[in-house]
Structures are given as structure tokens and as C-alpha cells.
Design a protein around this motif. Structure first.
Motif, mmCIF file in Angstrom:
data_model
loop_
_atom_site.group_PDB
_atom_site.id
_atom_site.type_symbol
_atom_site.label_atom_id
_atom_site.label_comp_id
_atom_site.label_asym_id
_atom_site.label_seq_id
_atom_site.Cartn_x
_atom_site.Cartn_y
_atom_site.Cartn_z
ATOM 1 N N PHE A 15 -16.988 31.975 2.586
ATOM 2 C CA PHE A 15 -17.275 30.606 2.161
ATOM 3 C C PHE A 15 -18.723 30.492 1.693
ATOM 4 O O PHE A 15 -19.030 29.829 0.720
ATOM 5 N N LYS A 16 -19.594 31.141 2.441
ATOM 6 C CA LYS A 16 -21.011 31.113 2.091
ATOM 7 C C LYS A 16 -21.202 31.653 0.678
ATOM 8 O O LYS A 16 -21.933 31.083 -0.120
ATOM 9 N N ARG A 17 -20.520 32.738 0.398
ATOM 10 C CA ARG A 17 -20.623 33.344 -0.913
ATOM 11 C C ARG A 17 -20.050 32.417 -1.995
ATOM 12 O O ARG A 17 -20.631 32.260 -3.057
ATOM 13 N N SER A 18 -18.917 31.782 -1.670
ATOM 14 C CA SER A 18 -18.317 30.857 -2.628
ATOM 15 C C SER A 18 -19.252 29.696 -2.924
ATOM 16 O O SER A 18 -19.405 29.276 -4.069
ATOM 17 N N ALA A 19 -19.879 29.189 -1.875
ATOM 18 C CA ALA A 19 -20.801 28.067 -2.066
ATOM 19 C C ALA A 19 -21.946 28.470 -2.979
ATOM 20 O O ALA A 19 -22.396 27.685 -3.821
ATOM 21 N N ILE A 20 -22.401 29.721 -2.844
ATOM 22 C CA ILE A 20 -23.468 30.202 -3.724
ATOM 23 C C ILE A 20 -22.977 30.267 -5.161
ATOM 24 O O ILE A 20 -23.680 29.890 -6.092
ATOM 25 N N HIS A 21 -21.730 30.697 -5.344
ATOM 26 C CA HIS A 21 -21.170 30.745 -6.699
ATOM 27 C C HIS A 21 -21.127 29.361 -7.331
ATOM 28 O O HIS A 21 -21.478 29.181 -8.489
ATOM 29 N N VAL A 22 -20.664 28.398 -6.551
ATOM 30 C CA VAL A 22 -20.579 27.037 -7.089
ATOM 31 C C VAL A 22 -21.980 26.535 -7.424
ATOM 32 O O VAL A 22 -22.218 25.956 -8.487
ATOM 33 N N ARG A 74 -10.270 28.935 -8.328
ATOM 34 C CA ARG A 74 -10.170 29.284 -6.919
ATOM 35 C C ARG A 74 -8.927 30.121 -6.717
ATOM 36 O O ARG A 74 -7.826 29.657 -6.974
ATOM 37 N N ASN A 75 -9.065 31.351 -6.253
ATOM 38 C CA ASN A 75 -7.857 32.119 -5.958
ATOM 39 C C ASN A 75 -7.369 31.787 -4.545
ATOM 40 O O ASN A 75 -7.992 31.002 -3.822
ATOM 41 N N ASP A 76 -6.233 32.370 -4.161
ATOM 42 C CA ASP A 76 -5.594 32.001 -2.893
ATOM 43 C C ASP A 76 -6.481 32.313 -1.699
ATOM 44 O O ASP A 76 -6.349 31.716 -0.642
ATOM 45 N N ASP A 77 -7.395 33.240 -1.913
ATOM 46 C CA ASP A 77 -8.199 33.705 -0.795
ATOM 47 C C ASP A 77 -9.526 32.961 -0.684
ATOM 48 O O ASP A 77 -10.463 33.431 -0.069
ATOM 49 N N TRP A 78 -9.611 31.800 -1.341
ATOM 50 C CA TRP A 78 -10.805 30.972 -1.293
ATOM 51 C C TRP A 78 -12.005 31.596 -1.985
ATOM 52 O O TRP A 78 -13.128 31.140 -1.822
ATOM 53 N N GLN A 79 -11.744 32.642 -2.730
ATOM 54 C CA GLN A 79 -12.815 33.151 -3.557
ATOM 55 C C GLN A 79 -12.943 32.221 -4.737
ATOM 56 O O GLN A 79 -11.964 31.957 -5.427
ATOM 57 N N ILE A 80 -14.125 31.731 -5.012
ATOM 58 C CA ILE A 80 -14.337 30.833 -6.140
ATOM 59 C C ILE A 80 -15.136 31.549 -7.203
ATOM 60 O O ILE A 80 -16.216 32.075 -6.943
ATOM 61 N N GLU A 81 -14.559 31.604 -8.404
ATOM 62 C CA GLU A 81 -15.213 32.310 -9.492
ATOM 63 C C GLU A 81 -15.419 31.365 -10.669
ATOM 64 O O GLU A 81 -14.552 30.545 -10.961
#
Lengths: 319, 319, 319, 319, 319
Positions: free
Chosen positions: E182-189, E85-92
Motif C-alpha cells: 500500500f505504501k508503494r501504491s500511495a507513492i505511485h499515486v 488498479r490490478n486485483d492485487d492493489w498494485q496501482i500503476e
């Protein structure tokens, strides 16, 4: 008030007086005790002859608890909910207490049990069940009760279906309240069904000494019925919230249609005002003002513009 | 009217007259009895030779009950629903009653069964099934019926798909009613499918003496089909309520576009009125009023402002 | 502060002093240690006599972790959440640490545990559990805790139900915030329930040497309870978001009703203005202007048109 | 056109001419027959040497049927769907027919199979599969086909993601149609996946003589893949309908912003008109009318009020 | 760069040089090889001494593939995703490759693995795992990785919760974009979790020679964790789309409030204009026009009507 039904090893089922119960409990044959509105001495009888725990007796007296199953050393206690529907579509749970012993089944209730005691085939099925043992008797009763949920849910569905049609055109607050009533009823049914599912899951899973191995599958069936009812309730909930949404959208659109109409009329009269304003200007050199038929001309212009717009708006369905 | 089909141990399947049935019931070979629109004497035959319980006979006569399975001592009774679709996309259940005995299968119906009797391979599959036993015959029939649900659901999906496109541009009330019709049809199918799922779950789970151990898995397959259909119906319901929502939004947005247009025209004419109002003021010292071309100038100003606004609004897509 | 309860092989349950614990741990009989707000020396005792791992001791001291189960060589450690509800419907988890050994159960807590220590039958059920072994004692405690979730969820449901009715008519921001509070509470409960489901699934599945084979089914029941609670929470979430949507729609419709009313009034006065504008035109030949009662006639016309429109709009429910 | 691949007991896999097939069918070694666009004589070959039933041959010739599994005496027939994606994101199913015999696998197709024949490792995996038997060969092929669904779904998800961003700002009808195209594609994939799930569930459950006991688990894996794809599709559907809703809301809000702007301008000019109207009144005693700079004063007043409102509305973001 | 950890049969775990690996592979004791950023010679080592297939080596070098499990003859290959998780709430996702052999486990990674290498207890748990065998070591690592998902999801939930409150009052576009992030991050997870669920389901189901029978249950636990995470993600998705809807509704309502206000002002000034229009009429007989205080009276009338409406609208909350 006790009604005791018994089927001798060889013979037809018959009602027996309460006094014979202690003797019959020693026999192998299944015994069904139906206790309507238990009084103090009835409870005394249960304590002395069926050896019910004081917690069980409390549960029997106290009504409207959550459906549950509780195992004791010499019996299993179940609280089950039948559903009563009054004329106003209010659905209320009615508790039935069932106690399953080695070869007897006790049913405690307060008055009639909707869907059970008013079921025509209840007596017949009871007698058939008596030949199969007390556990099958239990299955027979809960099966009738659970089956009686279906017509209630089906008629709710139909009623909602009718309501939905009405909600598409009509915007009365009464229908809206009806919708909320249904929503509340669905929650009541769900609350009766949810814990009962657990009850029958436990009954089907636990290795109980009170249920014959090959009868377990019947309780599994009841469990399946309840699963199916849960799904129908989920469907109902979806339909209800869909109907609510559609209804609110229809109200909103009806408001917007009114707005559109008002605005269209407003636009026509703003234009009339603009024309009047033009001929109300104070220029010295306005030839029309001097015309003999200037005024009728102006009025005619206004009427023509208004009529033209009116027809145009009508055609465009703005009015 | 009875049609009896039988396959001798060594030989081809053949239709046999009703009189031979009592004798053939004693043999090992599977027997298929197709009873169309049972009359009084047909029921008498069933009572005497197949020993059907009077409750079963009642169920056979009474139509349109919930799909169900009921076990008796010498047979299993099933009520199954086929689906009939009329031209108007109304989908109605058609009951088929099936009674499975040790080596015979009875099918009772009132007229043609959509998806079964009009299926080309029905006769062929029936003859194959006759070699496998009465339980496989039962499987064959319910498999054909359940498979006939798929094309109905598929065509519903396609029809809804088309409708959805239309609903995006068109706002006729007729399409809306069509949507509600589909919703009602989906509920009908769901009501046929839900209890049948339970029926086949029971058939696959119970240790029945009427179904061979190694044929149970086939009823499991039918059960899976029904699960799959349930899922498709859930999908359909989602699509339908989505289409409804989109449709209502589109109506709302079309209304808003109209409002925007009317308001834009209103704004233009309010400005024209304001200009006219200015030159309608009664100040003593208003040089323009004295101009020879004051009036044309004012009209020109109005026209210029209106045209400018018109073009601006057009560009901004307000009009 | 330790409270130790023990039941000798033959005799009644009794509280025993802490000093006897090391001796009793060697016996076969179940031992229940209730540790309220552990101090430094209490932890020392746990380390020395129950041989707890330092990681377990850390987990006991550190509060508000995720519910979890951790197996060690001589015991199993569980962190469980009870739910505390304050007056404002804020629901907060309260951690209870449970350590299950061969024949003992340790419960660590900080102060009262809502739903457990304030449950009237807790003491009685504890004593019954002591006769069944330490694993049954564990079941007793978690069963009471999990059962205490139901009334909380039920009362939340009822409260939301009331709120929903209010939201249909009232549009105060306060109710909206209440709704969001409930949403937050539901998330808190879900976070307590989710991982606990896993804990009991593990307990029921793993072949643990600390849980008797025939007691496993009880933990399965607790697991089922939690599944059921999860479903109720899902239902609650749906109801909450439905209520939110309805509320926002109602607000929007109320705004639109206001707009409609204002626009209707605006339309009436635009027409009045148009009439005034007509008689404000400067044509030389306007007979009405010369009439003695021209002015009252114009005012009367305005009043008549206004009144007519007012009545018409009233009838059409535009005002 | 037939391509036959065979691996002798000791040796490398090799292509063999069609004439050797009858001989090799007698051997133990697995045989793979790839039949591209079957002609009349190819079908003849299948009938004579592989003894395919005429129903199977019909199924092979008839394309675009539902995925299904049908067991025959000497083989199992499967119809499987690969997915072809054209440039326009239209996703269409491509049927592959697979027939699994004791030691041979027949694949019938019409042209290239997307995701299978264009897969680089297809040949390599095929040769590995040949050593494991015909059933493993079947697994290899369906595994490659099912795995090829994932990139399609992933890229759909990404494309929808991009589209969603665009839909938040842009309101072109083209994007809307794109959304509906995706919806249709998702339905196509779902229709391919749903029945295939059933196919592999049957394959994994039935005690087939054509699939080795220890290979069943592989078909279970394929089944799991399909379950997972179903879930992704459900997610996709949610995302799509969410995007649709958001898009319609954005359109609605943009319309409202326009309305707000128009209404704000209208309000400004209504006020201007009101001022002009005041100075257009015909009172005899209106001092301003006599002022030398009355007219500029009125114009100034109008300008000041307009400018003030303009700035105020700008600040309040009404314009 | 290799780090090799080994625990001799009798002794403490210790780091051993790479040269000893070939010898230790022959022993019974578990061996852990941690390979950070594999270079060409490292891959050479893996090929020669661990006999990895060239496909596996390719998978190790190629990053960011789908989580998967592939069985080979002498080992099992797993690709697992940790979440950064980077500082910008992007989850990779960050890929970790794990290869489980008979008595060794290889972990390949590129740089630090978030949630694993920065976990304080990683070293300690690794040493415990070494005593239990290579399969338990695998479990230890994936358990730590999967557990590290929870805090990420929890903090996402909290962040969304805060955002939701802001979205109810604030309508800045920035928060909207945050929501979509957030929606995009949730899809990544979800994309990391979905296939991993399948991986562990396979691991728990297949009868693998690399996983001890009694360790299978641990992988089942990891599977349950992932199921639970999937459910939380579904919940998150619902919350996100709910927040989006609420946000759009709030924007829409704010727009409507503005409209209402503007329309209310417009209505007031239309009435003022109407009054002015009345006194701007050109009737010869209008007594008020002659009054000395006619003009102030008219102005006063306008002011009174405006003020009255203003107060009325204020009271009714129209302004």
C-alpha cells in the motif's frame, strides 16, 4: 455596572455619566462603554438605547461560547476569549463580548479580564484609540488581549522545557501528569485561537460599514498574530508529544537496566550452582572429594569465579 | 555614544558631529545615527531632536523584548533580534532597536551586534544604502542581520549531523545533553524569527509613509528569508527529535544485546547444572557412577555441551 | 412530502400549498421548498416545474455520494453532508441535496437532518434568509449544518481526552478498540469535510449567476469554517495516534515491570539453590555437615539472604 | 574559456569569436556567453566589456556559496546549484553563476554542469531560447537544471524503497549507514532547493527591467517546480525516518525473538534440573531410588518432559 | 486507430471519417480525435495535418513519462496519468497524451484508459463538451480522469482500515507485506498527482490563447481536486506509517507476553529446584530425611508451592 468614556471633539477623554449616552450617540465622537457583570436593568438599557437584538443580549448573558462574529444591521457582535492562567498551569478561557456600532464600542465582561484590565497601558491606549474611532478602539482591545497570549505560551514553553530535563532522569508519575496537564492547556488555547482567527479573517475581508477602510489592515495584523500563535501551539504540541515519547523510552530503558543487572546476578549464581552441582555428583571416583581441602577449594573456586564475573560485568557495565 | 553618518546631495558619505544633526534633519538627504549603549543625555537628545515618544525611549532602554513594530506619527519603531552564538553552541538573541523617520534612521544597540557590526561589508553597504534613502538603509541593516542567521543554522545542522553519527554507536549521557542543548537553541532562534516575520509582513503590507512604494518589495524579500529560516528550523526540529528517538532506540537495543548475551550464558550453565543434577541423583542403580572414568566423562560431557552451545550461539550471534 | 415556504414582497413568511409554486416561481420573491423523502410524483413535479435534469434527479434519489457541486443552465446542484452521531460515537454522514435556482431553493432529504432540522433557531433563521434571496437561504442552511460539526468534534476531543487518561493506567483491550473507533469516525468526518471545502471554494470563486456578488463572501466564511474543521481534525488525528503510541508504550512498560519482578524473584531463588547446592556437595571434609545445627544454620542462611535481597529489591523498587 | 553564441536578426544561430562581443552587445539580438573555468584575463574581459562589479567577480570566483540573486544597475547576478550524484549516492551541489544583462546572458562554470551540459537537448533549446531574448535564455537554462533534480529524487526514492524492504529482514549495520547517507543527501538537496525557491520568487515578483513582463510567468513555473521538489523532499524525509524507525523496531524484535528462544530453552532445562534435584534428595524413604530401573525411569521422565515442552513451544512458536 | 467526433454548428454530434478532418479543421466547430495505439501512418497524419512538432510525436510514442505541459506555437501538449488498479492493489499509472489546438483536441492512448473509457457517462459528457469548445473538451476528459482517483483512494483507505484491525491481533508477515504494498501504491499515486497539480496550475495561470478566459476557472477546479487528493494521500501516508508502528509494537508486546510467561514458569521451577536442593543437602542432622513420609512431604511442598504460584500468577495475569 457601566463605565462610559468619551472624548469630545476638542478636549481630553473623560468619564461621562450613563445618562448622557443617548445624547452622545448622536454625535460623531467615539464612545466606549465598559459593562462589568451586566444586570437586568443594564440589559434593558442596551436594548433600548443601543438597540441590541434579543439574540445578542442572550449571547452576552450566556458565557463560554465559541469565539464568533455576527453582523447585524446596526452593529457587529464579537465574542472573544482572553486566557486566564491559575497557579497550577490550568489555562481557562474568559469570554469578553464586544459590540461595535457606528461610533460606539460596548465591552461586556464578568469581572476582571486577564491580560486586558490588568494591563498597565490599557487606559492610555484606550484614550489614544478614542481619537481614532470606535473601530480602532475595538482593534486596541483585541490587540491587547491577543498580545497577552504570548507570555502565557512562552512561559508554558519554558516550563515544559524544565519538565523535559526532569523527565530524562526522573520517572515519577507526577511529572507525567504534569505533561498531560500541559497538553490539555494547549488544547484549551488552541480552541480559543482557532475560531478567533476566523473572526478576524472575516473582519478583515468583509466590506464592513463599521470598520474604516484604512483600519482593516490592523485587524489583518491581529489575524497574523493569531496565525503565529497557532504555529507556536503546533510547535508546543510537537514538543509535548516528543517529551512524552522520550519519557516513556527513558522509563523503558531504566526497566531494562534493572533487568540487565538482575540477569547478570542470576548468571553469576547459576554458575555457582553449576559448580556446586558438579561436586554434588555421586561418582565413586572423584578425587577432589577425598582431598582434605576439597571443600575450601570448591568454595574458593566459586568465590573466584563469582568475583571474576563480577569484575568483568562491572567493567562491561552490566552491573 | 553617537556615530552619525551622512551623505550630502553631491559628495561622498562622511561622519558628521552630533551638533549638525538638527540642521541635517531639515535637509532631504538620508542620515544614519548609530547609538551604542545610550546614556541619559543621549536619550535626552533623542527626545528633543528626534521627538521620540516616551514609550519608545522606554523600549530602547529595556532590552530583550519580543521583536515588534510600532507606528508613531513621525516615525516607525522596530525591535529586531540578532543572534549571538557562544562557544558552547548556546544561541542567545541580541536586541537591536531601529527607528525609521522621514529621512533618518536611528540604530540603538548595547555593544557589538553579532553578524552586523562584525560584517566586513557592513560599512560599504551602509554607504550604498545612504544614497537610496533611510528606508533602504533600514532594509540594508535587517537584511545583513537576517542573512547572518543562515551560517548559524547551517553550522547547527552540521554539528547535529556529526552528533547523530556519534549517537548511533555511543551512548554517553553527554551527547544526549548536547542534543537537548541544540533543541533549546532551536527554540531560541524560532522565537526570534517568528515575531520578526510578522514585523516584516506588516512593513510590506501597510501603506507606510516612511517606506517608498518601490522599496516595499525588499522588505518582502526579508520576509521570505524569514519564512525560509522557519522552514529550516522545522526541519531541524524534526532532525533533532528523530536523532533523539534513534538514540533511545540504540540504547534500548544495546541493553537488549547485553541481555541476550547474559541469557545465553545463563542457558549454557543451566544445562551444565542439569547434567550435574542428573549425576547427583541418589538412585542405587546408576552404572555410570561406578565407572572408573565416570567423573571425567561427566565433566567431559559438560564441557562438550558447553562448547557446542558456545559455538552454536556464536554462529547465531547470540553471544 | 413537500413543505413550501414563501415570503410575499410585503408581508410575513407563510407556508403555501404546492399548487401555488408554479405561479410563485414567476414572481421575484424567494421560495423555499423542503422535500422530505421524495416519492415518484414529487420527482415528477421537480422535473416538470423546476425543470431538473434527469442526472440531478438520479443524484437526489441515490444517497451517500461524495459532496459535490454541479452547475446546470437554470440551477446549481449541491450534495452536502450533515453528520449523525449515534450513542456509540459512530459518526455517519447524512446527505442533504440542495438545488439553487434563480429565486428558489430546493432541499431534499430523507428524514430528519441532524444539526439542521433539530436546530431550534432553524425556522427563525430561515425566515430571515427568505428576505435576502434564495442564495442567502442556501448559505443559511449550509452554515447551520457546518456549525453543527463543531460540537461533535469538540465532544470527540473531550471523550478522547478522557480515554487518554484511562489508557495511561488501564490496559484493557476495550479502550484500545474505542480508540480505533474514534480514528474511524475522524476519517468519516474528514471525508465529509474535504470535498465540501472544494464545493464552497468553487461557489465562492465561480462567477455564478445564482449567487449575488455581495453574498459570495458568506460562502467564503463557510469555506473558512471547513478549513478550520480540517485543522481540528488533523489535530485530532495527531492526538489519537499519540494516544495509541502512549498506550502501547504503557502496555510494554507494564510487561517489563512484571518481567522485572519475576526475574527478581528468580534471582533470589537461584541464590537459595546455590546455597543448597553447596551443602549438597559430597566432600568428605565439610565441617558444617557434622554440626548439630548445621541444617538450621543453612536454612537460616538461605532465609537471611532471601530476606536481605527482598528488602534490597523492595528498596530499589525491583519488586 | 569563452564560447559565445549569437543569433543575428535574420539568420541561424552561430558561434562567434570573442572579439565580436563588444560590437554585438550594442545590437538588439540576444547573446549567450558560456565561460568555462574563468581565468584572470577572462575576468578582465568581464570587468571591461560587461562592466561587472568587483563583488560579482568575487562571487564568480568563489564557489559553493548559497544560491542567491543580486540586482545591480546594469545586470542581475544569480548563483544557482546543479546537483551532481556520484556512484555512492552522495549528492553534491555544483554552482553555476548566471549574469543577465539587457540583451546578454553570461554563464560561468567550473567544468561540466551535471544535468545541463550533458543534456542532449541543451543545444537545441539554447538556440530556440536565443530567439526569445536573454531572459528566456536564462529561463531555459534554469529550467533544464531544475528539471534534472527530478530523476535524482526519483531514483533516490526507488533506492530507499529497495533499502526499506531489505531493512525489514536484514539487520546489517551497512544498510543503516546507507540510510544515514540518504538522509544527508536529502539535506544537501534541500539546501540547494530552499534558497533557489526564494531566488525565483524574487525574480517573478520584482518588477525587473531585465525580464520581459510576459516571461515572468516562466520563472513562476520554475518556482512551482522547486515548491514541488520541496514537497517531495519532505515526503522523502518522512519515508527515511519511517524506515529508520521500522529498522530499529525490527532489530529490537529480532533480539526479542532470540531472547524468547533462549528463555524457552532455559525453562526446559530448569525443569530437567528440578527433576534431577528431586531424585538427588537424601530422604531415607524414596522408593524410586531402590527400583532397578529408577535411573532410566528418571532419565525417561526428563526426556519426556523436555520433548513435550519442546513440541509445545514449537507449536506455540516460542522456539 | 482514429475515432473522430464532430458536432456541426447546427446538428447532433456524429462520428466522421478521418478524411474529413483537414476540411473540418478549417471550420469553427470543435473536433475530437481519439487515437488508440498510434501506428506509423497515424503519426504521419498528425505530423501533416495537425502539424505536431517532432518532439511532441516522440513524447506521444514514448510512454510513462512524468505528467507535463508543453506549449507550442499552434497547440498545447499535455501528458496526463490515469490510474490502473490490478486485483492485487498494485496501482500503476497509465499515460494519456492530450493535444489541444485552436478548435480541436487530440487524445492518444494505448488501449483502454481506466476511469475514462470505462466510465458510463464519458460519451454523454463528451458530446456536451463538444458544444463548448475544444478547451472544455479537454477539461471534461481530465475532470473524469481526476475524479476516478477518488474511488481508488477511498477503497485503499477502507482496505487499510481493515488491515489495521487485523494487524492489531494478527502478526503474520503477509499483512506486513500488504502494508508495504500500500505504501508503494500511495507513492505511485503521489507521483502521478504531484506533477499534474503543476500542469493545471500552469494551465490556469498562463494566459493561453487555447483556453477561453471564462473556462480557466474549470482548470482551477481540477487543480483543487488534485490538491485535495494530495492531502488525502498525506493522510493515507500518516495512517500507513501509524499502522506500521502499531503493528511493530503489537509484535513486540506479544513477544514480551511470551517472555513473561516463560519467565513465570521458569521462576516456579527454580523454586521447585531450590526445595529439592535443600533436601539434597548432606547434613547429618536433618530430621525430615528420616521421616517415613519425608519424601511425599517434600513432593507435596513442591506441588503446593507450584500450585500456589501458578494460581497467583494466573490471577496477576503473568501466565
Amino acid at each position: 455596572m457601566f463605565t462610559v468614556r468619551h472624548r469630545p471633539a476638542h478636549g481630553e477623554p473623560e468619564n461621562v455619566p450613563l445618562e448622557e449616552v443617548p445624547r452622545l450617540l448622536q454625535s460623531e465622537c467615539a464612545l466606549f462603554l465598559d459593562l462589568d457583570t451586566p444586570g437586568e436593568e443594564d440589559l434593558e438599557f442596551l436594548r433600548n438605547h443601543l438597540h441590541l437584538h434579543h439574540l445578542t443580549l442572550e449571547d452576552i448573558v450566556k458565557q463560554n461560547q465559541r469565539p464568533k462574529l455576527e453582523g447585524y444591521e446596526t452593529y457587529v457582535y464579537l465574542a472573544i476569549h482572553a486566557l486566564a492562567r491559575n497557579d497550577d498551569w490550568q489555562i481557562e478561557p474568559v469570554e469578553v463580548d464586544l459590540v461595535l456600532g457606528k461610533n460606539w464600542l460596548l465591552m461586556c465582561r464578568y469581572g476582571a479580564v486577564p491580560g486586558l484590565t490588568n494591563n498597565d497601558s490599557f487606559g492610555e491606549r484606550l484614550d489614544i484609540g478614542l481619537t481614532q474611532g470606535a473601530d480602532f478602539l475595538l482593534y486596541t482591545i483585541v490587540d491587547i488581549i491577543v498580545d497577552s497570549y504570548f507570555p502565557i505560551i512562552d512561559s508554558m514553553e519554558e516550563e515544559i522545557d524544565n519538565l523535559e530535563d526532569r523527565l530524562l532522569t526522573n520517572t515519577s508519575l507526577q511529572d507525567m501528569n504534569r505533561l498531560l496537564d500541559f497538553k490539555r492547556s494547549a488544547i484549551h488555547v488552541r480552541r480559543a485561537v482557532g475560531p478567533q482567527r476566523e473572526v478576524f479573517n472575516q473582519l478583515a475581508r468583509h466590506d464592513s460599514s463599521f470598520v474604516r477602510r484604512d483600519h482593516v489592515v490592523y485587524f489583518r495584523d491581529v489575524y497574523d498574530h493569531l496565525i503565529h500563535i497557532s504555529e507556536e501551539l503546533d510547535g508546543l504540541r510537537d514538543i509535548l508529544s516528543g517529551a512524552m515519547e522520550v519519557h516513556l523510552s527513558v522509563i523503558s530503558n531504566q526497566l531494562n537496566v534493572t533487568m540487565k543487572r538482575l540477569t547478570a546476578w542470576g548468571t553469576i549464581f547459576v554458575i555457582v550452582t553449576a559448580i556446586a552441582g558438579i561436586y554434588g555428583m555421586n561418582f565413586e571416583h572423584m578425587p577432589e572429594l577425598k582431598w582434605l581441602y576439597g571443600y575450601p577449594f570448591a568454595l574458593g573456586l566459586m568465590a573466584a569465579v563469582s568475583a571474576g564475573l563480577y569484575l568483568y560485568f562491572k567493567k562491561k557495565d552490566y552491573l
